[in-house]
Design a protein around this motif. Structure first.
Motif, PDB file in Angstrom:
ATOM      1  N   GLY A 286      52.761  -1.541   6.579  1.00  0.00           N
ATOM      2  CA  GLY A 286      52.469  -0.257   7.193  1.00  0.00           C
ATOM      3  C   GLY A 286      51.887   0.755   6.241  1.00  0.00           C
ATOM      4  N   PHE A 287      51.747   0.402   4.939  1.00  0.00           N
ATOM      5  CA  PHE A 287      51.219   1.348   3.967  1.00  0.00           C
ATOM      6  C   PHE A 287      49.932   0.847   3.313  1.00  0.00           C
TER       7      PHE A 287
ATOM      8  N   GLN B  38      50.210   9.033   7.400  1.00  0.00           N
ATOM      9  CA  GLN B  38      51.504   8.352   7.350  1.00  0.00           C
ATOM     10  C   GLN B  38      51.520   7.238   6.315  1.00  0.00           C
ATOM     11  N   LYS B  39      50.352   6.738   5.924  1.00  0.00           N
ATOM     12  CA  LYS B  39      50.264   5.713   4.885  1.00  0.00           C
ATOM     13  C   LYS B  39      50.207   6.317   3.477  1.00  0.00           C
TER      14      LYS B  39
ATOM     15  N   MET C 273      58.962  14.183   7.784  1.00  0.00           N
ATOM     16  CA  MET C 273      58.058  14.415   8.905  1.00  0.00           C
ATOM     17  C   MET C 273      58.851  15.070  10.034  1.00  0.00           C
ATOM     18  N   PRO C 274      59.138  16.379   9.937  1.00  0.00           N
ATOM     19  CA  PRO C 274      59.938  17.053  10.961  1.00  0.00           C
ATOM     20  C   PRO C 274      59.198  17.176  12.286  1.00  0.00           C
ATOM     21  N   HIS C 275      59.970  17.328  13.355  1.00  0.00           N
ATOM     22  CA  HIS C 275      59.384  17.501  14.681  1.00  0.00           C
ATOM     23  C   HIS C 275      58.864  18.920  14.836  1.00  0.00           C
ATOM     24  N   GLN C 276      57.955  19.095  15.790  1.00  0.00           N
ATOM     25  CA  GLN C 276      57.341  20.401  15.983  1.00  0.00           C
ATOM     26  C   GLN C 276      58.328  21.458  16.468  1.00  0.00           C
TER      27      GLN C 276
ATOM     28  N   LEU D 187      52.303  19.395   0.618  1.00  0.00           N
ATOM     29  CA  LEU D 187      52.156  19.651   2.048  1.00  0.00           C
ATOM     30  C   LEU D 187      50.951  18.912   2.602  1.00  0.00           C
ATOM     31  N   LEU D 188      51.187  18.095   3.625  1.00  0.00           N
ATOM     32  CA  LEU D 188      50.115  17.463   4.392  1.00  0.00           C
ATOM     33  C   LEU D 188      50.200  17.960   5.827  1.00  0.00           C
ATOM     34  N   MET D 189      49.058  18.309   6.397  1.00  0.00           N
ATOM     35  CA  MET D 189      49.030  18.778   7.778  1.00  0.00           C
ATOM     36  C   MET D 189      47.907  18.083   8.536  1.00  0.00           C
TER      37      MET D 189
END
Length: 522
Positions: free
Chosen positions: A199-200, A240-241, A281-284, A353-355
């Motif tokens: 997955g990476f 995500q990778k 990876m928190p939820h919105q 931080l990734l967005m």
């Protein structure tokens, strides 16, 4: 015997001295020192555990003092310390040795693990305490504290025997570069990377070469990144990778990460030290308290759990505006300060931080062959949730196009070999090694360090000045371009920044404002 336990509050926590006095009177157990309900209930657990372990509980009146007296004590981690203090007082306090004790007791006398042991051991060692008795399930994290001698107890009887036998305590782990590294980790240019788990693998992504290149630069220099584009273009999959590109943390950085996860009770059972930075990876729907931390005992939030790791906000525009704006100060300082009931604590929060975001609420703005149903006002309000000051702290901005993906999918899989995770790591390792020699990541260069490490000649200075005027770059934006250029130069093994490095850095930086991004199809 001087017995100490630990009260976790915030990042620092406090050592608690456990004292016992046996006196004449009606048999009872009194606990003083601002103990909460869980600590007071430990009186009954302790009494049963002592008797079920083959000891006699004192027939006198037992007074237990937890000091400092004005510090609130919480949790079940005091059980073992209270029981050993009572047994030691009954025996006559034969030793002056100081020992840290943490563990929750079952009624049978068996020990259960508790949170915060790594933090407790670190605090105790700084206070001059060299011995530690904990549950066997917590012993691994305690041994990661240099110089701490640890005894892993299965039950109360073993813990009591260890009090007077210093020779059976085990020395802490010997520190080595591969200590705590996952099985299968590999060295690349003298930098240790984890194995490429399922997955990476970046080669699985069709197209999006610009995005993959930006992720490579972000991993090499620790830069923040925003990827925006239409739904289904692959931006979330690629981000995500991203952990597959990151090297393992040096041991000194691993200590603070391990401490935070230990305090939060999130340290994996089989892991004694966190060599991999966490990918959060928190939820919105996450609240400010969930992101920055809080609660009665100031538990760490997502940004502290992402310390020396990554915080990924998918569909970032769907987060509350207050949550997004709260990130500005931690991004700048690398710390977050929490205050509760007259007490405060400072957590490290040096996260990357990734967005990921869509170009508009419907996702079709600027996409060739699709119709955007959003009004100009709704698109403007959508991007205003980020605010200019927040986006100014994001070094890399990448416009992800679905058209580019379709074109590159037809090129075949051979060209993807250069974009495999293993191939991308080679240049990342070169850059990481250079930054570790300097002692600072490129994304964290101070103005003085920028002047020292990001020297430009006259032609490049003129080019950067023209780009500043053309794209209305702030001074922070200009500094970001220099930092990115330094990272690219490190990846290419250039001693000084070259013109090609600076030009690519400006392209990856993008324009200054969210509404000024050049979207595909415009």
């Amino acid at each position: 015997m001087k017995i100490f336990s630990f009260s976790p509050f915030g990042y620092e926590g406090s050592l608690v001295a456990v004292e016992v006095d046996l006196r004449r009177g009606i048999p009872a157990v009194d606990v003083v020192g601002l103990a909460d309900g869980a600590v007071k209930e430990s009186r009954e657990r302790m009494r049963s555990a002592i008797r079920n372990s083959g000891f006699e509980f004192p027939l006198e009146r037992v007074l237990i003092s937890l000091s400092p007296a004005d510090l609130k004590k919480e949790g079940a981690g005091f059980d073992l310390a209270l029981a050993l203090a009572v047994l030691d007082a009954q025996k006559g306090n034969l030793s002056e040795k100081s020992v840290l004790v943490m563990g929750e007791l079952e009624l049978s006398g068996l020990l259960r693990p508790v949170r915060g042991v790594h933090a407790a051991a670190g605090t105790a060692k700084l206070a001059g305490i060299d011995y530690c008795i904990v549950s066997s399930q917590n012993a691994g994290e305690a041994k990661e504290v240099s110089g701490m001698k640890v005894f892993a107890a299965e039950n109360l009887a073993e813990a009591f025997d260890a009090l007077y036998k210093p020779e059976i305590f085990c020395e802490g782990s010997e520190f080595s570069e591969d200590q705590g590294a996952p099985k299968g980790s590999v060295w690349v240019e003298n930098v240790l990377f984890p194995p490429v788990d399922e997955g990476f693998e970046m080669a699985e992504i069709c197209g999006q070469r610009k995005l993959i290149r930006a992720l490579q630069v972000a991993a090499a220099g620790g830069h923040n990144l925003l990827a925006f584009g239409p739904p289904g273009c692959g931006k979330t999959l690629a981000l995500q990778k991203f952990p597959g590109l990151l090297p393992l943390l040096p041991l000194e950085e691993s200590q603070s990460v391990t401490r935070i996860h230990s305090l939060a009770g999130l340290l994996p059972p089989s892991v004694s030290i966190m060599r991999k930075g966490d990918f959060r990876m928190p939820h919105q729907t996450a609240s400010i308290e969930g992101i920055c931390g809080g609660g009665v005992s100031c538990r760490p939030g997502e940004i502290s759990l992402a310390h020396n790791g990554v915080l990924f906000l998918d569909e970032a525009a769907e987060f509350r505006t207050s949550v997004l704006q709260m990130l500005r100060v931690p991004l700048e300082t690398g710390t977050v300060t929490l205050s509760r009931a007259g007490r405060s604590t400072v957590y490290p929060a040096n996260f990357q931080l990734l967005m990921a975001a869509n170009p508009c609420p419907c996702g079709n703005y600027g996409v060739e062959g699709k119709i955007c149903l959003c009004s100009a006002r709704s698109v403007e309000m959508y991007w205003r949730k980020f605010s200019g000051p927040l986006l100014d702290r994001v070094d890399l901005r990448v416009c992800v196009s679905a058209v580019e993906k379709e074109k590159e999918r037809n090129n075949g899989g051979e060209e993807n070999k250069d974009f495999s995770t293993g191939a991308l790591r080679k240049k990342i390792a070169v850059a990481v090694k250079k930054q570790r020699e300097r002692g600072v990541k490129n994304s964290r260069l101070s103005p003085q360090q920028i002047s020292e490490f990001c020297v430009l000649d006259g032609e490049m200075e003129n080019f950067l000045e023209n780009q500043r005027k053309k794209n209305s770059l702030s001074q922070r934006g200009v500094s970001a371009c220099l930092k990115i250029a330094r990272t690219i130069a490190d990846m290419e093994n250039h001693l000084r920044i070259e013109f090609s490095d600076l030009r690519e850095a400006v392209e990856l930086r993008g324009n200054s404002g969210p509404l000024e991004f050049v979207l595909p199809g415009e």
